[in-house]
Design an enzyme around this catalytic site. Structure first.
Site, PDB file in Angstrom:
ATOM      1  N   ASP A 260      41.104  14.073 -19.683  1.00  0.00           N
ATOM      2  CA  ASP A 260      41.357  13.043 -18.669  1.00  0.00           C
ATOM      3  C   ASP A 260      42.332  12.039 -19.290  1.00  0.00           C
ATOM      4  O   ASP A 260      41.914  11.128 -20.004  1.00  0.00           O
ATOM      5  CB  ASP A 260      40.049  12.366 -18.243  1.00  0.00           C
ATOM      6  CG  ASP A 260      40.304  11.289 -17.221  1.00  0.00           C
ATOM      7  OD1 ASP A 260      39.327  10.685 -16.728  1.00  0.00           O
ATOM      8  OD2 ASP A 260      41.482  11.021 -16.903  1.00  0.00           O
TER       9      ASP A 260
ATOM     10  N   TYR B  53      34.704   7.191 -18.664  1.00  0.00           N
ATOM     11  CA  TYR B  53      34.727   6.977 -17.219  1.00  0.00           C
ATOM     12  C   TYR B  53      35.844   7.824 -16.634  1.00  0.00           C
ATOM     13  O   TYR B  53      36.967   7.831 -17.176  1.00  0.00           O
ATOM     14  CB  TYR B  53      34.987   5.498 -16.911  1.00  0.00           C
ATOM     15  CG  TYR B  53      35.118   5.167 -15.443  1.00  0.00           C
ATOM     16  CD1 TYR B  53      36.357   4.854 -14.886  1.00  0.00           C
ATOM     17  CD2 TYR B  53      34.010   5.160 -14.605  1.00  0.00           C
ATOM     18  CE1 TYR B  53      36.487   4.544 -13.546  1.00  0.00           C
ATOM     19  CE2 TYR B  53      34.121   4.856 -13.258  1.00  0.00           C
ATOM     20  CZ  TYR B  53      35.361   4.545 -12.737  1.00  0.00           C
ATOM     21  OH  TYR B  53      35.476   4.243 -11.403  1.00  0.00           O
TER      22      TYR B  53
ATOM     23  N   LYS C 279      47.893   6.419 -12.778  1.00  0.00           N
ATOM     24  CA  LYS C 279      48.410   5.145 -13.264  1.00  0.00           C
ATOM     25  C   LYS C 279      49.927   5.150 -13.475  1.00  0.00           C
ATOM     26  O   LYS C 279      50.691   5.005 -12.510  1.00  0.00           O
ATOM     27  CB  LYS C 279      47.646   4.745 -14.538  1.00  0.00           C
ATOM     28  CG  LYS C 279      46.127   4.531 -14.267  1.00  0.00           C
ATOM     29  CD  LYS C 279      45.381   4.063 -15.484  1.00  0.00           C
ATOM     30  CE  LYS C 279      43.883   4.133 -15.291  1.00  0.00           C
ATOM     31  NZ  LYS C 279      43.315   2.928 -14.659  1.00  0.00           N
TER      32      LYS C 279
HETATM   33  P1  KE4 Z   1      41.076   5.610 -10.196  1.00  0.00           P
HETATM   34  O1  KE4 Z   1      40.263   6.464  -9.244  1.00  0.00           O
HETATM   35  O2  KE4 Z   1      40.466   4.237 -10.394  1.00  0.00           O
HETATM   36  O3  KE4 Z   1      42.565   5.573  -9.844  1.00  0.00           O
HETATM   37  O4  KE4 Z   1      41.045   6.349 -11.637  1.00  0.00           O
HETATM   38  C1  KE4 Z   1      39.800   6.647 -12.210  1.00  0.00           C
HETATM   39  C2  KE4 Z   1      39.962   6.844 -13.705  1.00  0.00           C
HETATM   40  C3  KE4 Z   1      39.911   8.134 -14.205  1.00  0.00           C
HETATM   41  N1  KE4 Z   1      40.047   8.373 -15.531  1.00  0.00           N
HETATM   42  C4  KE4 Z   1      40.237   7.353 -16.405  1.00  0.00           C
HETATM   43  C5  KE4 Z   1      40.385   7.665 -17.864  1.00  0.00           C
HETATM   44  C6  KE4 Z   1      40.301   6.011 -15.940  1.00  0.00           C
HETATM   45  O5  KE4 Z   1      40.488   5.006 -16.829  1.00  0.00           O
HETATM   46  C7  KE4 Z   1      40.161   5.751 -14.566  1.00  0.00           C
HETATM   47  C8  KE4 Z   1      40.180   4.350 -13.999  1.00  0.00           C
HETATM   48  N2  KE4 Z   1      40.310   3.302 -14.941  1.00  0.00           N
HETATM   49  C9  KE4 Z   1      39.670   2.042 -14.578  1.00  0.00           C
HETATM   50  C10 KE4 Z   1      39.941   1.012 -15.686  1.00  0.00           C
HETATM   51  N3  KE4 Z   1      39.510   1.445 -16.970  1.00  0.00           N
HETATM   52  C11 KE4 Z   1      40.109   1.556 -13.247  1.00  0.00           C
HETATM   53  C12 KE4 Z   1      39.826   0.096 -12.959  1.00  0.00           C
HETATM   54  C13 KE4 Z   1      38.874  -0.059 -11.800  1.00  0.00           C
HETATM   55  O6  KE4 Z   1      37.905   0.726 -11.685  1.00  0.00           O
HETATM   56  O7  KE4 Z   1      39.115  -0.996 -11.011  1.00  0.00           O
END
Ligand code: KE4
Length: 429
Positions: free
Chosen positions: A239, A144, A267
């Site tokens: 990523d 993801y 993060k």
């Molecule tokens: P955000 O757009 O949610 O800040 O980041 C996206 C993203 C991109 N790449 C990786 C490897 C990620 O894990 C994420 C977002 N992680 C999820 C939890 N595994 C966010 C939680 C959510 O969607 O509420």
């Protein structure tokens, strides 16, 4: 546990917010029941609106590597608040955090700050296409990368939790340019590049997958991707939004020595405030506006509050022994969980790298593929999740998320977690 306030708030939220949440994975769809509403956090603990305390292994999905409200992060925010919230213009702190990121992440020579991981990966994809002049991209099933149209194809995390790895609303024309390969399958990589090498702008991967639970790469897998990208002229994008500063100070690329062309981050670098970043070699990053023709922008990019919190966090995790201690805590936890599962005769295994870990209800010795994750016992996970919750331990409400230990988790919290797990495994049997 009494959760009447959470329930009342959820019913109210449902009237004004789609699904009652601002991000799908929070909705408890993967575990059943209704989402909790939280009031505060302190150290390793979250406190919900009904006053229930939980040892927290979500950590706001990764950012809170120091636990909730770490004194240095709070102090940095208070200092910045005395000066201002944001200016829509450059600040000295942005130069400091860019230098810090470049010094910690080996492949990054220049970096652009954005306000989410999604923005970081979306921008990285556009940069790869602009730099190579090619359109095709490669991602991996179960990974993801945020809710970017071209990457919401067989995606993990919330998309997988809801059983919708391919989102509606993404034009066919977009998804046709995205090739999805199985994670940890070297043959599939060889086959793809034998046919599409010259058309490929980039390969984007979570170098340790954290959105189909926690899946490390098999030996030499990342090396193969590096070799194929180098030979074909495609860019390799790691990523590391989740793994960056989480598994080691310099992320997976420090552990493996495999250097990508672009790295996406998020993060931890915001200390819990909205942030993302993408960086890489100078010659590639110079293609980004205003120095180059690949446009990318953001009103709140480099937010002084997020940067202040992020700098405080990056300085704290750079202290000697931080990662040795974090890794030891995570290892103690997962070894203890395996012991208690074995004692209860519950099929269970784990993966763990640095401060992140994954738990799987499976007979398998080791979980290395998406198929193995999907074959895990979901019913056991759901019983486990709710039993742990009832015993004061808050895990990600999805079988497809990694868990996170923070520096605020100590022996007491690990022991309490293992005691709760003993009850949870008993509940399964
Ligand atoms: P955000 O757009 O949610 O800040 O980041 C996206 C993203 C991109 N790449 C990786 C490897 C990620 O894990 C994420 C977002 N992680 C999820 C939890 N595994 C966010 C939680 C959510 O969607 O509420």
């Amino acid at each position: 546990m009494n959760r009447s306030q959470s329930q009342a708030l959820y019913e109210s939220a449902l009237q004004y917010i789609p699904g009652g949440v601002n991000s799908p994975v929070r909705a408890f769809k993967g575990v059943g029941g209704n989402p909790l509403f939280f009031e505060s956090g302190e150290g390793a603990y979250l406190i919900d609106v009904d006053g229930n305390r939980y040892i927290d292994y979500v950590g706001a999905w990764g950012p809170l590597i120091l636990g909730h409200r770490h004194e240095k992060v709070i102090a940095a925010l208070q200092t910045q608040l005395e000066k201002g919230i944001g200016y829509g213009a450059s600040t000295e702190a942005e130069v400091e955090i860019a230098k810090k990121i470049c010094s910690m992440v080996h492949s990054v020579e220049k970096v652009r700050l954005v306000t989410s991981g999604t923005e970081a990966t979306m921008s990285a994809i556009r940069l790869a296409r602009g730099y190579t002049g090619r359109d095709k991209i490669v991602k991996f099933e179960g990974c993801y990368h945020g809710h970017v149209d071209s990457l919401l194809v067989k995606a993990g995390s919330g998309a997988l939790t809801l059983g919708e790895p391919d989102s509606s609303g993404v034009p066919q024309a977009y998804s046709e340019l995205t090739h999805v390969l199985p994670y940890n399958d070297k043959g599939a990589v060889e086959e793809y590049f034998s046919e599409h090498a010259s058309e490929t702008a980039c390969v984007i991967i979570e170098p340790i997958a954290g959105n189909m639970n926690c899946i490390p790469p098999i030996p030499d897998y990342l090396d193969l991707l590096r070799e194929k990208c180098t030979d074909s002229g495609a860019l390799l994008i790691f990523d590391e939004v989740m793994t960056g500063f989480r598994v080691a100070p310099g992320g997976v690329q420090q552990i493996t020595g495999v250097l990508p062309d672009i790295t996406t981050l998020g993060k931890v670098i915001g200390g819990g405030l909205p942030i993302g970043a993408f960086g890489g070699k100078k010659e590639i990053m110079e293609q980004i506006a205003p120095s180059g023709s690949v446009y990318q922008a953001g009103t709140l990019s480099g937010s002084p509050l997020a940067v202040a919190a992020g700098l405080a966090m990056l300085e704290t995790i750079s202290e000697p022994n931080f990662y040795n201690e974090l890794q030891l805590k995570a290892r103690t936890l997962v070894e203890g969980l395996k012991e208690r599962a074995k004692a209860a005769d519950v099929p269970f295994t784990t993966n763990q790298v640095g401060g992140m870990f994954g738990c799987f209800f499976s007979e398998e010795e080791k979980i290395t593929t998406f198929e193995q994750v999907m074959a895990c016992n979901m019913e056991h996970f759901q019983i486990y999740f709710h039993s742990m919750l009832e015993n004061g331990v808050y895990l990600a409400p999805s079988a497809y998320e990694a868990g996170f230990v923070s520096s605020a988790h100590g022996d007491e919290q690990i022991e309490k977690t293992l005691d709760a797990a003993e009850k949870a495994f008993a509940a399964i049997k």
